[in-house]
Design an enzyme around this catalytic site. Structure first.
Site, mmCIF file in Angstrom:
data_model
loop_
_atom_site.group_PDB
_atom_site.id
_atom_site.type_symbol
_atom_site.label_atom_id
_atom_site.label_comp_id
_atom_site.label_asym_id
_atom_site.label_seq_id
_atom_site.Cartn_x
_atom_site.Cartn_y
_atom_site.Cartn_z
ATOM 1 C CB CYS A 1 -0.849 0.368 1.119
ATOM 2 S SG CYS A 1 -2.113 -1.487 1.420
ATOM 3 C CG HIS B 1 -3.146 3.192 1.746
ATOM 4 N ND1 HIS B 1 -3.448 2.820 0.527
ATOM 5 C CD2 HIS B 1 -3.724 2.046 2.633
ATOM 6 C CE1 HIS B 1 -3.763 1.517 0.432
ATOM 7 N NE2 HIS B 1 -3.632 1.055 1.700
ATOM 8 C CG ASN C 1 -6.147 -1.201 0.626
ATOM 9 O OD1 ASN C 1 -5.715 -1.161 -0.486
ATOM 10 N ND2 ASN C 1 -5.986 -2.085 1.907
HETATM 11 C C1 LIG Z 1 -10.374 -6.001 8.531
HETATM 12 C C2 LIG Z 1 -11.348 -5.218 10.465
HETATM 13 C C3 LIG Z 1 -12.796 -4.364 9.770
HETATM 14 C C4 LIG Z 1 -12.281 -6.164 11.340
HETATM 15 O O1 LIG Z 1 -12.421 -5.104 12.143
HETATM 16 P P1 LIG Z 1 -12.467 -5.975 13.613
HETATM 17 O O2 LIG Z 1 -13.204 -4.453 14.568
HETATM 18 O O3 LIG Z 1 -11.208 -5.269 14.109
HETATM 19 O O4 LIG Z 1 -13.116 -6.887 13.421
HETATM 20 P P2 LIG Z 1 -12.930 -8.422 14.069
HETATM 21 O O5 LIG Z 1 -11.645 -8.746 13.304
HETATM 22 O O6 LIG Z 1 -12.426 -8.108 15.270
HETATM 23 O O7 LIG Z 1 -13.725 -9.013 13.556
HETATM 24 C C5 LIG Z 1 -14.843 -9.395 14.839
HETATM 25 C C6 LIG Z 1 -15.979 -10.125 14.113
HETATM 26 O O8 LIG Z 1 -16.794 -9.935 12.662
HETATM 27 C C7 LIG Z 1 -15.825 -11.317 12.011
HETATM 28 N N1 LIG Z 1 -15.679 -11.157 10.673
HETATM 29 C C8 LIG Z 1 -14.234 -11.121 9.732
HETATM 30 N N2 LIG Z 1 -14.448 -10.452 9.169
HETATM 31 C C9 LIG Z 1 -16.314 -10.086 8.577
HETATM 32 C C10 LIG Z 1 -16.768 -10.173 7.105
HETATM 33 N N3 LIG Z 1 -16.500 -9.654 5.948
HETATM 34 N N4 LIG Z 1 -17.932 -9.555 7.612
HETATM 35 C C11 LIG Z 1 -18.751 -10.392 9.102
HETATM 36 N N5 LIG Z 1 -18.284 -10.626 9.429
HETATM 37 C C12 LIG Z 1 -17.080 -10.758 9.936
HETATM 38 C C13 LIG Z 1 -14.592 -11.495 12.252
HETATM 39 O O9 LIG Z 1 -14.911 -13.244 12.096
HETATM 40 C C14 LIG Z 1 -15.071 -11.789 14.160
HETATM 41 O O10 LIG Z 1 -16.578 -12.572 14.547
HETATM 42 P P3 LIG Z 1 -16.370 -13.012 15.849
HETATM 43 O O11 LIG Z 1 -16.099 -12.293 17.141
HETATM 44 O O12 LIG Z 1 -17.021 -14.583 15.967
HETATM 45 O O13 LIG Z 1 -14.906 -14.179 15.999
HETATM 46 C C15 LIG Z 1 -10.014 -3.830 10.932
HETATM 47 O O14 LIG Z 1 -9.287 -5.308 12.271
HETATM 48 C C16 LIG Z 1 -9.058 -3.082 9.465
HETATM 49 O O15 LIG Z 1 -9.963 -2.671 9.123
HETATM 50 N N6 LIG Z 1 -7.710 -3.485 9.728
HETATM 51 C C17 LIG Z 1 -7.592 -2.439 9.100
HETATM 52 C C18 LIG Z 1 -7.031 -3.358 8.611
HETATM 53 C C19 LIG Z 1 -6.302 -2.891 6.826
HETATM 54 O O16 LIG Z 1 -6.560 -1.755 6.980
HETATM 55 N N7 LIG Z 1 -5.814 -3.793 5.729
HETATM 56 C C20 LIG Z 1 -4.987 -3.035 4.533
HETATM 57 C C21 LIG Z 1 -3.834 -1.975 5.317
HETATM 58 S S1 LIG Z 1 -3.105 -1.010 3.974
#
Ligand SMILES: CC(C)(COP(=O)(O)OP(=O)(O)OC[C@H]1O[C@@H](n2cnc3c(N)ncnc32)[C@H](O)[C@@H]1OP(=O)(O)O)[C@@H](O)C(=O)NCCC(=O)NCCS
Length: 332
Positions: free
Chosen positions: A113, A259, A289
């Site tokens: 990224c 980004h 993204n």
């Molecule tokens: C990915 C992201 C949105 C997840 O959000 P979060 O609040 O951390 O969510 P969690 O990972 O705690 O997951 C919460 C629950 O949602 C579930 N879940 C994950 N993806 C899901 C989806 N697409 N739809 C529905 N549920 C989902 C998980 O399995 C978890 O379930 P559980 O509690 O039963 O285990 C967040 O962590 C994020 O944006 N991180 C940065 C990612 C990023 O920027 N990546 C690119 C870098 S360049």
């Protein structure tokens, strides 16, 4: 010593739009979950015949035309991608071929990224030394063919979109249209928190039925750790750019182009640095993204909307897998 500037910008995304509702028919997710956590409403994914090279070439053509140049004026192509069309050679030579160019160098870089920021820095330095006059910097990504589009991969699959953005970097002729500074960083101590492990030359064999059964050829991510990294490193990189250029107050920045990884991350960063909401632009809602392509795609839209005017002080900032992060301060 010469200085550099952005002369023209272009973008290209695949025709096919994939909504959150469509994804919800393929995995256990929902429009509301995705919007609430990420801001993303839809993204573009390639169809047969659309590749990183075709998207990259389309973005490049627009950037070259808007720079008032022709493809033959380009001296170097720097292409940033984490999703090359093929294992080798890099996508740069395929874009070169699409543009009808011959014998100019093509430099493929990764940096995920942060790839576009690294690419701009490379272009800036080649212009500064006088070695090249016009450098094409392209971010081009095709994620969709490598995602785990099932409930097992939903945490990553809903985030990424395909697309390309490009700029032509050339010599600055005044101090109102100039790349002021570039700032690059990396820290490999947590490289595995966002990566794709297979296929890999570090593995024997590079890919196996067992690895595939364990879905190790798909990207994996520790979302919470990546989120923390982003909201720490992006403000640092913005401050570094401000300090280098004697920008004392955040209010002096006309536009921040971050980004596009997650709308929540960008809102938190803006809040942390005290940036007024109208001084930043996001379009992850429409594109997801697109990693190395996200900054030029977002900047392209901000310019089209009149949010970036000639001479404006603009800060570009990114973070990503590696981990990598960095910023660019420029006058557009
Ligand atoms: C990915 C992201 C949105 C997840 O959000 P979060 O609040 O951390 O969510 P969690 O990972 O705690 O997951 C919460 C629950 O949602 C579930 N879940 C994950 N993806 C899901 C989806 N697409 N739809 C529905 N549920 C989902 C998980 O399995 C978890 O379930 P559980 O509690 O039963 O285990 C967040 O962590 C994020 O944006 N991180 C940065 C990612 C990023 O920027 N990546 C690119 C870098 S360049």
């Amino acid at each position: 010593m010469y200085r550099s500037r952005i002369m023209g910008i272009g973008m290209s995304v695949p025709k096919r739009v994939v909504t959150n509702h469509e994804l919800a028919t393929k995995m256990e997710t929902s429009h509301d979950w995705i919007v609430e956590r990420t801001g993303i409403e839809e993204r573009h994914w390639v169809s047969e015949g659309e590749t990183g090279a075709t998207l990259g070439a389309a973005a490049a053509r627009e950037a070259i035309q808007r720079a008032g140049l022709e493809p033959k004026d380009i001296d170097l192509i720097v292409l940033a991608t984490l999703s090359p069309d093929f294992n080798f050679p890099g996508t740069g030579v395929f874009v070169q071929r699409e543009l009808g160019l011959k014998e100019i160098p093509c430099l493929d870089i990764r940096q995920q990224c942060t790839g576009f920021i690294y690419g701009l820095s490379i272009a800036d330095n080649f212009i500064r030394t006088g070695q090249y006059k016009h450098v094409l910097v392209i971010g081009a990504e095709v994620h969709s063919t490598g995602l785990d589009i099932s409930t097992a991969g939903r945490d990553v699959a809903v985030l990424f979109g395909d697309g390309s953005g490009a700029v032509v970097v050339g010599r600055a002729t005044d101090d109102q249209h100039v790349i002021l500074s570039t700032h690059l960083h990396a820290d490999g101590s947590e490289a595995e928190i966002l990566w794709t492990e297979y296929p890999a030359s570090a593995r024997h064999p590079r890919i196996s039925a067992e690895a595939m059964a364990e879905r190790k050829h798909f990207p994996t991510m520790n979302g919470k750790k990546v989120f923390k990294h982003a909201v720490t490193r992006m403000p640092q990189a913005i401050m570094e750019a401000m300090q280098t250029n004697g920008v004392k107050s955040i209010a002096e920045i006309d536009m921040l182009i971050p980004h596009q990884a997650n709308l929540r991350i960008n809102q938190m960063v803006a809040q942390m640095i005290g940036l007024a909401p109208e001084k930043t632009h996001n379009n992850i809602q429409k594109y997801g993204n697109t990693t190395a392509a996200s900054i030029p795609i977002c900047m392209h839209e901000a310019i089209a909307l009149g949010k970036i005017q000639p001479g404006n002080l603009v800060c570009l900032v990114a973070f990503g897998a590696g981990l990598t992060w960095g910023s660019v301060m420029l006058r557009y």
